[in-house]
Design a protein around this motif. Structure first.
Motif, mmCIF file in Angstrom:
data_model
loop_
_atom_site.group_PDB
_atom_site.id
_atom_site.type_symbol
_atom_site.label_atom_id
_atom_site.label_comp_id
_atom_site.label_asym_id
_atom_site.label_seq_id
_atom_site.Cartn_x
_atom_site.Cartn_y
_atom_site.Cartn_z
ATOM 1 N N TYR A 20 35.796 5.779 -0.348
ATOM 2 C CA TYR A 20 34.168 5.795 -0.433
ATOM 3 C C TYR A 20 33.648 4.619 -0.422
ATOM 4 C CZ TYR A 20 32.594 5.328 -5.221
ATOM 5 O OH TYR A 20 32.497 4.723 -6.492
ATOM 6 N N GLY A 21 32.535 4.521 -0.297
ATOM 7 C CA GLY A 21 31.405 3.085 -0.182
ATOM 8 C C GLY A 21 31.268 2.237 -1.590
ATOM 9 N N GLY A 22 32.130 3.021 -2.522
ATOM 10 C CA GLY A 22 31.926 2.125 -3.866
ATOM 11 C C GLY A 22 30.697 2.187 -4.785
ATOM 12 N N GLY A 23 29.661 2.901 -4.357
ATOM 13 C CA GLY A 23 28.430 2.881 -5.110
ATOM 14 C C GLY A 23 28.711 3.978 -6.228
ATOM 15 N N THR A 24 27.789 3.662 -7.297
ATOM 16 C CA THR A 24 27.917 4.487 -8.478
ATOM 17 C C THR A 24 26.949 5.218 -8.832
ATOM 18 O OG1 THR A 24 27.292 2.577 -9.788
ATOM 19 C CG2 THR A 24 29.578 2.846 -9.301
ATOM 20 N N ARG A 25 25.856 5.238 -7.689
ATOM 21 C CA ARG A 25 24.662 5.785 -7.818
ATOM 22 C C ARG A 25 24.538 6.799 -6.784
ATOM 23 N NH1 ARG A 25 21.637 -0.112 -8.000
ATOM 24 N NH2 ARG A 25 22.179 -0.693 -10.141
ATOM 25 N N GLY A 26 23.665 7.873 -7.105
ATOM 26 C CA GLY A 26 23.333 8.913 -6.119
ATOM 27 C C GLY A 26 24.504 9.694 -5.806
ATOM 28 N N ILE A 27 24.452 10.212 -4.802
ATOM 29 C CA ILE A 27 25.564 11.245 -4.169
ATOM 30 C C ILE A 27 26.876 10.709 -4.210
ATOM 31 C CG2 ILE A 27 26.493 12.862 -2.444
ATOM 32 C CD1 ILE A 27 23.510 13.175 -1.798
ATOM 33 N N MET A 28 27.014 9.196 -3.883
ATOM 34 C CA MET A 28 28.143 8.387 -3.985
ATOM 35 C C MET A 28 28.569 8.505 -5.290
ATOM 36 S SD MET A 28 28.246 4.813 -1.801
ATOM 37 C CE MET A 28 27.998 4.584 -0.175
ATOM 38 N N GLY A 29 27.800 8.170 -6.381
ATOM 39 C CA GLY A 29 28.335 8.089 -7.848
ATOM 40 C C GLY A 29 28.856 9.511 -8.162
ATOM 41 N N ALA A 30 28.170 10.745 -7.597
ATOM 42 C CA ALA A 30 28.484 12.063 -8.070
ATOM 43 C C ALA A 30 29.934 12.433 -7.612
ATOM 44 C CB ALA A 30 27.806 12.932 -7.462
ATOM 45 N N VAL A 31 30.414 11.965 -6.277
ATOM 46 C CA VAL A 31 31.482 12.217 -5.400
ATOM 47 C C VAL A 31 32.894 11.518 -6.524
ATOM 48 C CG1 VAL A 31 33.140 11.947 -3.653
ATOM 49 C CG2 VAL A 31 30.638 12.633 -3.512
ATOM 50 N N ALA A 32 32.607 10.254 -6.706
ATOM 51 C CA ALA A 32 33.294 9.559 -7.471
ATOM 52 C C ALA A 32 33.535 10.144 -9.067
ATOM 53 C CB ALA A 32 33.113 8.077 -7.609
ATOM 54 N N SER A 33 32.519 10.346 -9.625
ATOM 55 C CA SER A 33 32.698 10.888 -10.845
ATOM 56 C C SER A 33 33.383 12.150 -10.685
ATOM 57 C CB SER A 33 31.150 11.093 -11.670
ATOM 58 O OG SER A 33 30.529 11.891 -10.966
ATOM 59 N N GLY A 34 33.254 12.996 -9.936
ATOM 60 C CA GLY A 34 33.825 14.472 -9.725
ATOM 61 C C GLY A 34 35.425 14.046 -9.573
ATOM 62 N N VAL A 35 35.855 13.208 -8.886
ATOM 63 C CA VAL A 35 37.195 13.005 -8.701
ATOM 64 C C VAL A 35 37.823 12.488 -10.129
ATOM 65 C CG1 VAL A 35 38.857 11.417 -7.595
ATOM 66 C CG2 VAL A 35 37.075 12.505 -6.103
ATOM 67 N N LEU A 36 37.114 11.415 -10.662
ATOM 68 C CA LEU A 36 37.724 10.870 -11.698
ATOM 69 C C LEU A 36 37.609 11.826 -13.096
ATOM 70 C CD1 LEU A 36 35.737 7.594 -11.575
ATOM 71 C CD2 LEU A 36 38.238 7.788 -11.236
ATOM 72 N N SER A 37 36.579 12.762 -13.255
ATOM 73 C CA SER A 37 36.638 13.724 -14.149
ATOM 74 C C SER A 37 37.861 14.659 -14.059
ATOM 75 C CB SER A 37 35.330 14.532 -14.239
ATOM 76 O OG SER A 37 35.461 15.318 -12.931
ATOM 77 N N ALA A 38 38.393 14.904 -12.912
ATOM 78 C CA ALA A 38 39.584 15.742 -12.609
ATOM 79 C C ALA A 38 40.869 15.105 -12.474
ATOM 80 C CB ALA A 38 39.485 16.445 -11.272
ATOM 81 N N GLY A 39 40.594 13.872 -12.794
ATOM 82 C CA GLY A 39 42.116 12.898 -13.031
ATOM 83 C C GLY A 39 42.498 12.367 -11.432
ATOM 84 N N GLY A 40 41.751 12.338 -10.710
ATOM 85 C CA GLY A 40 41.950 11.774 -9.266
ATOM 86 C C GLY A 40 41.925 10.301 -9.149
ATOM 87 N N HIS A 41 42.293 9.827 -7.866
ATOM 88 C CA HIS A 41 42.183 8.618 -7.799
ATOM 89 C C HIS A 41 41.231 8.079 -6.596
ATOM 90 C CE1 HIS A 41 43.551 4.742 -5.939
ATOM 91 N NE2 HIS A 41 44.398 4.448 -6.787
ATOM 92 N N VAL A 42 40.527 7.063 -7.108
ATOM 93 C CA VAL A 42 39.263 6.660 -6.468
ATOM 94 C C VAL A 42 39.312 5.150 -6.018
ATOM 95 C CG1 VAL A 42 36.785 6.076 -6.517
ATOM 96 C CG2 VAL A 42 37.777 8.282 -7.508
ATOM 97 N N THR A 43 39.248 4.929 -4.607
ATOM 98 C CA THR A 43 39.280 3.635 -4.083
ATOM 99 C C THR A 43 37.772 3.604 -3.440
ATOM 100 O OG1 THR A 43 41.548 3.578 -3.351
ATOM 101 C CG2 THR A 43 40.082 2.095 -2.252
ATOM 102 N N GLY A 44 37.134 2.298 -3.991
ATOM 103 C CA GLY A 44 35.938 2.258 -3.651
ATOM 104 C C GLY A 44 35.990 0.715 -2.814
ATOM 105 N N ILE A 45 35.150 0.630 -1.774
ATOM 106 C CA ILE A 45 35.207 -0.313 -0.838
ATOM 107 C C ILE A 45 33.657 -0.890 -0.665
ATOM 108 C CG2 ILE A 45 35.769 -1.271 1.451
ATOM 109 C CD1 ILE A 45 37.919 1.113 1.568
ATOM 110 N N ILE A 46 33.419 -1.879 -0.818
ATOM 111 C CA ILE A 46 31.823 -2.196 -0.865
ATOM 112 C C ILE A 46 31.719 -3.781 -0.477
ATOM 113 C CG2 ILE A 46 31.868 -2.712 -3.313
ATOM 114 C CD1 ILE A 46 28.911 -1.586 -3.403
ATOM 115 N N PRO A 47 30.555 -4.159 0.265
ATOM 116 C CA PRO A 47 30.510 -5.519 0.600
ATOM 117 C C PRO A 47 29.808 -6.193 -0.588
ATOM 118 C CG PRO A 47 28.982 -3.876 1.784
ATOM 119 C CD PRO A 47 29.908 -3.022 1.232
#
Length: 205
Positions: free
Chosen positions: A45-72
């Motif tokens: 995903y786009g690497g953001g930690t706010r808004g819906i971006m942050g919600a998706v990433a935190s959902g993955v991490l809370s379930a023990g998943g792997h997150v790759t953030g890509i951000i300029p």
């Protein structure tokens, strides 16, 4: 770009860096994130930690998943909180938006657009354009939470009816209202592709 159907190992999620006004959108991000992890898939995903971006990433991490953030680099302080970026499993900082989108495409096996703004719209439309041109056969999904994408879907139908969506059989995104149904539908569509050779299916769930 790979034109062949590939196994689903990672899912790219395009979505807003803001929370929006409907609380269901943030909750959809969390649910989708957990579902990605629970199915053993990686999030790109786009690497953001706010808004819906942050919600998706935190959902993955809370379930023990792997997150790759890509951000300029220039969006580091606009879409993300720098100290929160350290929680991601992998962070790729790009020189510009073009490089970011290329990296996201190359690392993802499927694409989901949750509610978002102009940037989210531009990203999923580009992926659809590449599909129309025969550059990939990866599943594409509109996460149509509370009908968010209805106006966009009506426009696509209008363009198709007017004869401007050539090779329309290559532009058939899944349309799914419930975030918990998105990953199972992606997996099912990939199995269907392997059987009948089509580029995608349309489902409204």
């Amino acid at each position: 770009m790979n034109k062949e159907t590939t196994p689903i190992l990672s899912v790219c999620v395009y979505c807003g860096s803001q929370p929006g006004r409907d609380e269901a959108h943030i909750e959809a991000g969390r649910i989708l994130g957990r579902s990605i992890a629970e199915h053993g898939l990686r999030l790109v995903y786009g690497g953001g930690t706010r808004g819906i971006m942050g919600a998706v990433a935190s959902g993955v991490l809370s379930a023990g998943g792997h997150v790759t953030g890509i951000i300029p680099e220039f969006l580091m302080d606009k879409e993300a909180t720098r100290h929160s970026l350290g929680q991601l499993n992998e962070l790729i900082v790009t020189a510009d938006m073009h490089e970011r989108k290329h990296e996201m495409f190359e690392r993802a096996d499927a694409f989901v657009a949750l509610p978002g703004g102009i940037g989210t719209l531009e990203e999923i439309v580009e992926i659809m354009t590449w599909a129309q041109l025969g550059r990939h056969r990866k599943p594409m999904v509109f996460g149509n939470v509370n009908g968010f994408w209805d106006p966009m879907l009506e426009l696509i139908d209008h363009m198709r009816d007017q004869g401007f969506v050539h090779t329309a059989h290559l532009v058939q995104p899944l349309v799914i209202g419930r975030p918990e149904d998105i990953v199972p539908a992606i997996v099912a569509s990939t199995s269907a592709n392997g059987r009948d050779g089509e580029a995608g299916i349309i489902a409204k769930l």
